[in-house]
Design a protein around this motif. Structure first.
Motif, PDB file in Angstrom:
ATOM      1  N   GLN A  10       0.770  -1.147   0.067  1.00  0.00           N
ATOM      2  CA  GLN A  10       0.180  -0.122   0.149  1.00  0.00           C
ATOM      3  C   GLN A  10       0.814   1.411  -0.029  1.00  0.00           C
ATOM      4  OE1 GLN A  10      -3.526   0.439   0.165  1.00  0.00           O
ATOM      5  NE2 GLN A  10      -2.898   2.483  -0.236  1.00  0.00           N
ATOM      6  N   SER A  11       0.930   2.030  -1.081  1.00  0.00           N
ATOM      7  CA  SER A  11       1.480   3.407  -1.012  1.00  0.00           C
ATOM      8  C   SER A  11       0.674   4.325  -2.089  1.00  0.00           C
ATOM      9  CB  SER A  11       2.821   3.164  -1.662  1.00  0.00           C
ATOM     10  OG  SER A  11       3.695   4.422  -1.666  1.00  0.00           O
ATOM     11  N   ASN A  12       1.258   5.636  -2.554  1.00  0.00           N
ATOM     12  CA  ASN A  12       0.434   6.420  -3.212  1.00  0.00           C
ATOM     13  C   ASN A  12       0.459   6.110  -4.661  1.00  0.00           C
ATOM     14  OD1 ASN A  12       3.021   7.220  -3.961  1.00  0.00           O
ATOM     15  ND2 ASN A  12       3.076   8.806  -2.503  1.00  0.00           N
TER      16      ASN A  12
ATOM     17  N   ARG B  49       7.264   5.318   1.606  1.00  0.00           N
ATOM     18  CA  ARG B  49       6.324   5.102   2.594  1.00  0.00           C
ATOM     19  C   ARG B  49       6.217   3.779   3.104  1.00  0.00           C
ATOM     20  NH1 ARG B  49       1.319   8.756   0.761  1.00  0.00           N
ATOM     21  NH2 ARG B  49       0.326   7.234   2.186  1.00  0.00           N
TER      22      ARG B  49
ATOM     23  N   SER C 161     -11.319   6.227   2.106  1.00  0.00           N
ATOM     24  CA  SER C 161      -9.692   6.358   1.939  1.00  0.00           C
ATOM     25  C   SER C 161      -9.483   7.237   0.786  1.00  0.00           C
ATOM     26  CB  SER C 161      -9.183   4.892   2.128  1.00  0.00           C
ATOM     27  OG  SER C 161      -9.676   4.057   0.864  1.00  0.00           O
ATOM     28  N   ALA C 162     -10.209   7.428  -0.182  1.00  0.00           N
ATOM     29  CA  ALA C 162      -9.875   8.056  -1.248  1.00  0.00           C
ATOM     30  C   ALA C 162     -10.201   9.505  -1.104  1.00  0.00           C
ATOM     31  CB  ALA C 162     -10.758   7.561  -2.647  1.00  0.00           C
TER      32      ALA C 162
ATOM     33  N   ALA D  72      -7.195  11.975  -1.838  1.00  0.00           N
ATOM     34  CA  ALA D  72      -6.681  11.816  -2.888  1.00  0.00           C
ATOM     35  C   ALA D  72      -7.221  12.641  -4.167  1.00  0.00           C
ATOM     36  CB  ALA D  72      -6.334  10.552  -3.449  1.00  0.00           C
TER      37      ALA D  72
ATOM     38  N   HIS E  95      -6.829   5.825  -6.662  1.00  0.00           N
ATOM     39  CA  HIS E  95      -6.420   6.640  -5.591  1.00  0.00           C
ATOM     40  C   HIS E  95      -5.118   6.278  -4.714  1.00  0.00           C
ATOM     41  CE1 HIS E  95      -9.165   3.657  -3.211  1.00  0.00           C
ATOM     42  NE2 HIS E  95      -8.363   4.263  -2.287  1.00  0.00           N
ATOM     43  N   ASP E  96      -4.823   5.017  -5.022  1.00  0.00           N
ATOM     44  CA  ASP E  96      -3.506   4.493  -4.494  1.00  0.00           C
ATOM     45  C   ASP E  96      -2.742   3.263  -5.232  1.00  0.00           C
ATOM     46  OD1 ASP E  96      -5.202   2.230  -4.086  1.00  0.00           O
ATOM     47  OD2 ASP E  96      -5.260   2.391  -1.919  1.00  0.00           O
ATOM     48  N   SER E  97      -1.644   2.994  -4.724  1.00  0.00           N
ATOM     49  CA  SER E  97      -0.892   1.971  -5.473  1.00  0.00           C
ATOM     50  C   SER E  97      -1.643   0.674  -5.793  1.00  0.00           C
ATOM     51  CB  SER E  97       0.502   1.763  -4.730  1.00  0.00           C
ATOM     52  OG  SER E  97       0.215   1.002  -3.544  1.00  0.00           O
TER      53      SER E  97
END
Length: 373
Positions: A13-15, A22, A100-101, A104, A205-207
């Motif tokens: 889990q990252s950006n 991270r 969680s988004a 972002a 919105h994330d990796s």
């Protein structure tokens, strides 16, 4: 561990920039975990390119990108096609969104602006919090809490009973079959649509969402590049499912090869039924329908129920916090009691020392000869 261990598609889990920095805080436990897994299996399966890169950076190279098993629900078959040439105000659209988004991009703005354009849109929620909102309501109407993200019962999607939470994949997928399009930030919300044959676009919105979309060639957009006025019709028009469909069979073969390499039998092996008997059991099973918004014919009752429930939850939380404080004070009192008992023992012990005894004897002698009152 003394038994075989197989990991099917773990994700880091990252950006959206795939920032390895991270992940630094997890390097040590992840190293221990992966080493333990690889001691008991041939390789470790990961969701996509970023997770592979991360494990490579830790020195692990027995890593295979195999995506997520959910995409292979129907084996090497995947049938997705667009229906209408373009979306219009009568189109049936499914939307999904994750809390969680929120940091972002303007996911709430995108959801709300599209509901204003497409009144037949339905929000497929996936969290326990959403289920509680549907089942019990909340006090947002009394407190005038409002958000463009459907977080409260004051949101138009809840007000018009256009929110559903499905408790089983079977009803979830079946419900998505009659929609023209699905979009949103939830990867599995859109995979459910694809399994139903409904075109879908993921707003990454994330990796974890991005690497899966890249691996499976699922149409996607980075949410940070989108404005609140992003139109579902544009996402639908731009979506191309050719690469996703053409590469699906090869990706499925890679997945089954991974299973066999790790000693895992499966229903797609020679002599098996490719899951037909299981699918028949699913088809003939009666599942509970998706949960919709609880309402009442008497105006205001749902708000009152929501208020009472939230008030009760707050009281439970406060009671729990007070109980913790009481337990802490009780421990302090117990420590003070132990210290007092220890002090008394020390004082009693001091009374029995030779110095004390000599001093008491001298005092008695002095009193007898009149030198001390």
């Amino acid at each position: 561990m003394t038994i075989p261990v197989v990991v099917l598609g773990v994700g880091a889990q990252s950006n959206l920039d795939y920032d390895l920095g991270r992940m630094a805080a997890l390097d040590a436990p992840v190293t221990r975990f992966v080493r333990a897994v690889l001691d008991r299996s041939a390789t470790i399966g990961v969701r996509g390119e970023f997770t592979e890169r991360y494990l490579n950076s830790l020195g692990f190279h027995d890593v295979e990108v195999i995506g997520c098993p959910s995409m292979f629900m129907y084996g090497d078959r995947l049938d997705v096609s667009k229906g209408p040439d373009r979306l219009d105000g009568n189109s049936r659209i499914a939307v999904n969104a994750s809390r969680s988004a929120l940091g972002a991009g303007d996911v709430g703005g995108i959801v709300t602006s599209n509901f204003e354009r497409y009144p037949n849109m339905r929000y497929f929620a996936q969290e326990t919090k959403d289920l509680e909102l549907l089942y019990w309501g909340d006090r947002s109407g009394v407190n005038d809490q409002r958000n463009r993200m459907p977080l409260h019962r004051t949101h138009p999607l809840f007000q018009e009973n256009k929110v559903r939470v499905h408790l089983d994949p079977a009803t979830w997928i079946e419900s998505l079959r009659d929609h023209d399009f699905s979009f949103g930030t939830r990867i599995h919300g859109n995979i459910a649509a694809l399994l139903a044959g409904t075109p879908a676009v993921v707003l990454c919105h994330d990796s974890r969402t991005l690497e899966l979309c890249r691996y499976f060639d699922i149409p996607h957009r980075r949410i940070r590049d989108l404005s609140a006025e992003t139109d579902a019709a544009e996402l639908y028009a731009e979506a191309d499912f050719t690469a996703m469909l053409e590469g699906h069979s090869e990706r499925f073969s890679r997945f089954t090869s991974f299973l066999e390499k790790n000693g895992v039998d499966h229903v797609h092996m020679d002599g098996e039924d490719a899951g037909a008997s299981f699918e028949e059991r699913v088809r003939t099973t009666v599942y509970p329908p998706g949960v919709d918004a609880w309402t009442s014919a008497e105006e205001g009752v749902s708000a009152r129920i929501g208020w009472l429930r939230r008030d009760h939850a707050d009281l439970v939380t406060k009671t729990s916090e007070l109980n913790k404080k009481v337990r802490g004070l009780e421990k302090k009192v117990q420590r003070i009691d132990r210290l007092e008992k220890r002090l008394k023992r020390l004082e009693a012990s001091a009374e029995r020392t030779p110095y004390r005894r000599a001093r008491r004897l001298a005092g008695r002698v002095l009193r007898k000869i009149g030198l001390r009152r």
